[in-house]
Design an enzyme around this catalytic site. Structure first.
Site, PDB file in Angstrom:
ATOM      1  N   TYR A  53      -5.362  -4.902  35.266  1.00 27.90           N
ATOM      2  CA  TYR A  53      -5.712  -5.319  33.909  1.00 27.90           C
ATOM      3  C   TYR A  53      -4.806  -4.640  32.885  1.00 27.90           C
ATOM      4  CZ  TYR A  53      -8.750  -6.504  29.960  1.00 27.90           C
ATOM      5  OH  TYR A  53      -9.255  -6.992  28.771  1.00 27.90           O
ATOM      6  N   SER A  66      -6.083  -6.121  24.237  1.00 27.11           N
ATOM      7  CA  SER A  66      -7.169  -5.227  24.638  1.00 27.11           C
ATOM      8  C   SER A  66      -6.747  -3.839  24.200  1.00 27.11           C
ATOM      9  CB  SER A  66      -7.359  -5.242  26.156  1.00 27.11           C
ATOM     10  OG  SER A  66      -8.228  -4.200  26.572  1.00 27.11           O
TER      11      SER A  66
END
Length: 241
Positions: free
Chosen positions: A152, A139
């Site tokens: 996250y 990501s």
């Protein structure tokens, strides 16, 4: 990679996983679909003869072993893994994130990815000819965090370390590992991600991601994309940290 190669895709029941699975099927790959919800996987497969539905919770290492073994027994070879399954939390400051919620994100995004990489690595190491390719879904949060995304962000920083270790440890066995860092593909997960501001951020079509993963997986043996960033052009990534 020639037509007729084999890939397992985790998180294949929706979002990036589903779009990527369909792209590989169109490119004449055999695709193993891993996810927790069998019905969603069957919707992805849509009775395609080259799709194999493998219901599995990636946080359960024995279930991962069983699913991968089923695909390997059927195909006789595993050429690639797209290690894609992941989850996030609603945006919140660290003091408002429970230990359980933090642990649940780490369990899927780190432990689950490790279980799948570990099992794929073992199969690729023992097959003849030896080797294969593991593509981890990182990501942009693996590099620059959003506000309110501690679980996250930690998980995706860990994925980058995993990618590097897999690349290093895979060299003697012709196992390549790369990472795709995605910014704002239009999926349900992205819509539920913590927002940087009250204004919606620019997004890109998820098919762009699917094409990029196919490109990474289709490289000839001896070539690897170590890290690729694919993002909506005008999203606040550069300069957001």
């Amino acid at each position: 990679m020639a037509d007729g190669a084999n890939i397992i895709i985790t998180g294949a029941g929706s979002g990036i996983g589903r779009a990527t699975a369909l792209r590989f099927l169109r490119a004449n790959w055999r695709v193993g679909l891993i996810g927790r919800h069998e019905q969603s996987l069957r919707e992805t497969a849509a009775n395609h003869p080259a799709a194999m539905v493998l219901p599995c919770d990636v946080t359960d290492p024995s279930a991962v072993d069983t699913a991968f073994s089923a695909a390997f027994s059927h195909w006789g070879r595993l050429d690639a893994l797209f290690n894609n399954a992941g989850r996030t939390l609603p945006g919140n400051t660290p003091d408002q994130v429970s230990a359980k919620d933090f642990g649940d994100v780490i369990d899927v995004n780190v432990n689950g990815m490790f279980h799948c990489a570990r099992t794929a690595f073992a199969l690729m190491r023992k097959q003849d000819p030896q080797g294969g390719r593991i593509i981890n879904n990182g990501s942009i949060s693996a590099h620059v965090p959003r506000p309110g995304s501690i679980a996250y962000t930690v998980s995706k920083h860990a994925v980058t370390g995993m990618t590097r270790s897999l690349s290093l440890d895979g060299r003697p066995f012709n196992i390549a590992c790369g990472q795709i860092d995605i910014g704002n593909a239009a999926t349900e997960l992205q819509r539920n991600s913590p927002s940087v501001s009250a204004d919606p951020e620019p997004t890109m079509d998820v098919e762009v991601v699917a094409d990029a993963v196919l490109h990474m997986a289709s490289l000839p043996a001896g070539a690897n994309i170590q890290f690729m960033t694919v993002m909506a052009t005008n999203m606040p990534y550069i300069g957001r940290g």
